[in-house]
Write an enzyme that holds these catalytic residues in place. Structure first.
Site, PDB file in Angstrom:
ATOM      1  N   SER A  41      38.464  10.627 -23.072  1.00  0.00           N
ATOM      2  CA  SER A  41      37.619   9.480 -23.449  1.00  0.00           C
ATOM      3  C   SER A  41      36.218   9.516 -22.864  1.00  0.00           C
ATOM      4  O   SER A  41      35.413   8.631 -23.165  1.00  0.00           O
ATOM      5  CB  SER A  41      38.298   8.174 -23.054  1.00  0.00           C
ATOM      6  OG  SER A  41      39.254   7.807 -24.023  1.00  0.00           O
ATOM      7  N   LYS A  44      33.530   9.083 -25.427  1.00  0.00           N
ATOM      8  CA  LYS A  44      32.949   7.801 -25.872  1.00  0.00           C
ATOM      9  C   LYS A  44      31.576   7.551 -25.270  1.00  0.00           C
ATOM     10  O   LYS A  44      30.820   6.712 -25.774  1.00  0.00           O
ATOM     11  CB  LYS A  44      33.904   6.658 -25.552  1.00  0.00           C
ATOM     12  CG  LYS A  44      35.229   6.721 -26.306  1.00  0.00           C
ATOM     13  CD  LYS A  44      36.084   5.506 -26.020  1.00  0.00           C
ATOM     14  CE  LYS A  44      37.406   5.554 -26.791  1.00  0.00           C
ATOM     15  NZ  LYS A  44      38.367   6.501 -26.219  1.00  0.00           N
ATOM     16  N   SER A 101      37.949   1.324 -23.563  1.00  0.00           N
ATOM     17  CA  SER A 101      38.138   2.688 -24.064  1.00  0.00           C
ATOM     18  C   SER A 101      39.009   2.701 -25.319  1.00  0.00           C
ATOM     19  O   SER A 101      39.873   3.559 -25.502  1.00  0.00           O
ATOM     20  CB  SER A 101      38.759   3.592 -22.989  1.00  0.00           C
ATOM     21  OG  SER A 101      38.612   4.955 -23.340  1.00  0.00           O
ATOM     22  N   LYS A 204      32.585   5.937 -16.929  1.00  0.00           N
ATOM     23  CA  LYS A 204      33.633   6.027 -17.940  1.00  0.00           C
ATOM     24  C   LYS A 204      34.786   6.872 -17.445  1.00  0.00           C
ATOM     25  O   LYS A 204      34.595   7.910 -16.804  1.00  0.00           O
ATOM     26  CB  LYS A 204      33.047   6.648 -19.222  1.00  0.00           C
ATOM     27  CG  LYS A 204      33.981   6.596 -20.408  1.00  0.00           C
ATOM     28  CD  LYS A 204      34.088   5.198 -20.981  1.00  0.00           C
ATOM     29  CE  LYS A 204      35.207   5.117 -22.008  1.00  0.00           C
ATOM     30  NZ  LYS A 204      36.549   5.237 -21.386  1.00  0.00           N
TER      31      LYS A 204
END
Length: 534
Positions: A41, A44, A101, A204
């Site tokens: 992720s 992203k 997420s 993140k």
């Protein structure tokens, strides 16, 4: 983001790490930093970078309604549970992707910007190349494991640094421990690290069985800011502990007095070159929800330069023009103090999250109080290369348009240059030098700036800033981004009790109102003012 049952252990994944001083980009520690691994992720981060770019350049607005496709609604967890066919505001999808997420939100964002997963992945790869991410290749916008979908600790750290410097007005998203996504409040996947490590404010997390536990994190203490990336952590808690050690090492090694050298922001290219599947302009206030914008097709080209002829005795000097452009470029290249104190970061929402496993109905009306606005302490930056592509398409009256095919064909012909200069305006002041004695050739005439009379006693205000330099810089950036309506306006900084007012003056009321409308499309605050207002 997980692909396994809750509590299932991660498979052993290769470990990689990189630590940099965010102010200068200096590498403080690295291990396997160029190994191509599964980013999960962390992907992203690139999805959101492109969304911020699209909002900044008017491709789409934060309040645009995005229709959830079957493809988006069918994405596996982590997800919000948006139903196929429901409409969700872009700002809520951004929060869901950044904080929770959510894979369904990330897919919906990519489809809203470029029309399809394939087209958006192509834009991701082109943007990665422009950012200097030389060993990264994306296949999707969410990070679920796919063949060839790979990146490195070095490239993800580079991306995290660009997010901080290129879009500081949105960076507070990554510091939130929870967020309202329109239908409920969801917790952050990074809340444990954000609440336990001193100075942490992003960025993140990522997890799949193939990648292990990944994290790109940023923290600041005093005048220092460190950004680091870990690939292949064996679990979330152990990954967080490793990240704390790396950041501690970074703060020890980083110098106290380091010049801030932000990375260069890449030129804006939008969806150009991504194929027919990409929409030309996503939803904005001039389009119906879900509709594409209009294409301007230029037919032909000028046969010769359209630069006006110089007045007699006043020849154009290319060297002077280039020097002026260099001065403007130098002003815009001045480093911004992008680091902020923890108090300037947006407060996280405290509502307890609900269960996210069930499918939920999406509300189509957003709470007007819930906004994704820039942090007041962070000045929105407008790139100098932004020259109102979307605004031109919206404001310019069409020359020829077929209702069935929304295309404007504009033919450019070589201009006719009159051999005799036109008559001078009455309000132009001419200063001439007389010589005594015999007749002599006419002296060159010096022309001053035309006055602002004739109804040009209006202007616009684009904000109040703490320093005169900051106000002047914002005025210059705004003028370059909206040449169509601000090209003839005068830039003026006025001092008031609140601070330094950034104003454009010398405009008619109509041109001031038009400029404000066009700036509002790009989420730039603007107020029409009369002459004399500070």
């Amino acid at each position: 983001m997980a692909l396994t049952l809750a509590g299932a252990p991660a498979l052993a994944a290769p470990y990689a790490a990189l630590v940099v001083d965010a102010r200068s980009g200096q590498v403080l520690h690295e291990r396997n930093a160029d190994a191509r691994l599964h980013p999960a992720s962390l992907t992203k981060m690139m999805t959101l970078y492109i969304v911020f770019e699209a909002v900044e350049h008017g491709e789409i607005s934060l309040d645009s309604l995005v229709t959830i496709s079957r493809n988006a609604s069918a994405e596996p967890p982590s997800k919000i549970g948006f139903r196929e066919g429901s409409q969700v505001r872009l700002r809520h999808l951004i929060r869901a992707a950044a904080v929770k997420s959510a894979n369904d939100a990330a897919t919906a964002l990519g489809e809203a910007i470029s029309g399809s997963e394939e087209a958006f992945a192509a834009r991701m790869n082109r943007t990665a190349k422009a950012l200097g991410m030389t060993r990264t290749h994306f296949e999707n916008m969410h990070g679920l494991t796919a063949e060839g979908h790979l990146s490195t600790a070095r490239d993800m750290t580079t991306l995290g640094r660009h997010l901080f410097y290129d879009y500081p007005q949105y960076y507070n998203l990554f510091s939130r421990t929870s967020a309202d996504v329109g239908v409920k409040t969801v917790p952050s996947t990074n809340r444990r690290f954000l609440t336990t490590y001193e100075g942490a404010d992003g960025i993140k997390t990522g997890y799949t069985r193939a990648s292990g536990s990944n994290l790109t994190a940023s923290a600041h203490r005093g005048n220092k800011r460190i950004i680091a990336t870990i690939f292949g952590g064996t679990s979330g808690p152990s990954r967080d502990a490793q990240m704390a050690e790396l950041l501690d090492m970074g703060f020890r090694q980083a110098g106290n007095n380091v010049a801030v050298r932000p990375p260069s922001k890449p030129p804006y290219m939008g969806n150009s070159g991504l194929g027919a599947s990409a929409p030309l302009v996503a939803n904005n206030e001039f389009d119906e929800p879900g509709g594409a914008g209009k294409t301007i097709r230029v037919v032909g080209a000028p046969a010769k330069s359209i630069r006006p002829r110089p007045r007699p005795g006043m020849a154009f000097d290319p060297a002077t023009s280039e020097a002026v452009e260099d001065v403007i470029a130098g002003i815009l290249a001045a480093p911004d103090v992008a680091e902020t104190d923890a108090a300037t970061v947006a407060e996280a929402e405290t509502t307890e999250p609900t269960e996210s496993g069930e499918t939920v109905e999406v509300a189509t009306v957003a709470d007007p109080a819930e906004t994704l606005q820039p942090d007041p302490a962070m000045t929105p930056q407008t790139a100098p290369q932004e020259v109102a592509e979307a605004g031109v398409a919206a404001e310019t009256p069409p020359i020829a348009q077929d209702d069935a095919t929304p295309i404007i064909n504009a033919s450019l012909a070589a201009p006719e240059i009159a051999p005799v200069p036109p008559a001078r305006p009455d309000d132009m002041i001419l200063v001439s030098v007389e010589s005594s004695g015999a007749a002599a050739p006419a002296a060159p005439e010096l022309v001053t700036r035309m006055s602002t009379s004739g109804g040009r006693h209006w202007g616009i205000n684009v904000g109040i800033y703490t320093t005169q330099y900051e106000a002047e810089k914002v005025l210059l950036r705004t003028a370059l981004s909206e040449l169509a309506t601000l090209g003839e306006a005068l830039r003026k900084v006025g001092k008031s009790r609140q601070g330094f007012n950034a104003n454009f003056v010398g405009m008619t009321k109509e041109s001031a109102e038009l400029a404000c409308r066009r700036l509002s499309v790009r989420d730039t605050s603007c107020t029409v003012i009369e002459a004399g207002a500070s």
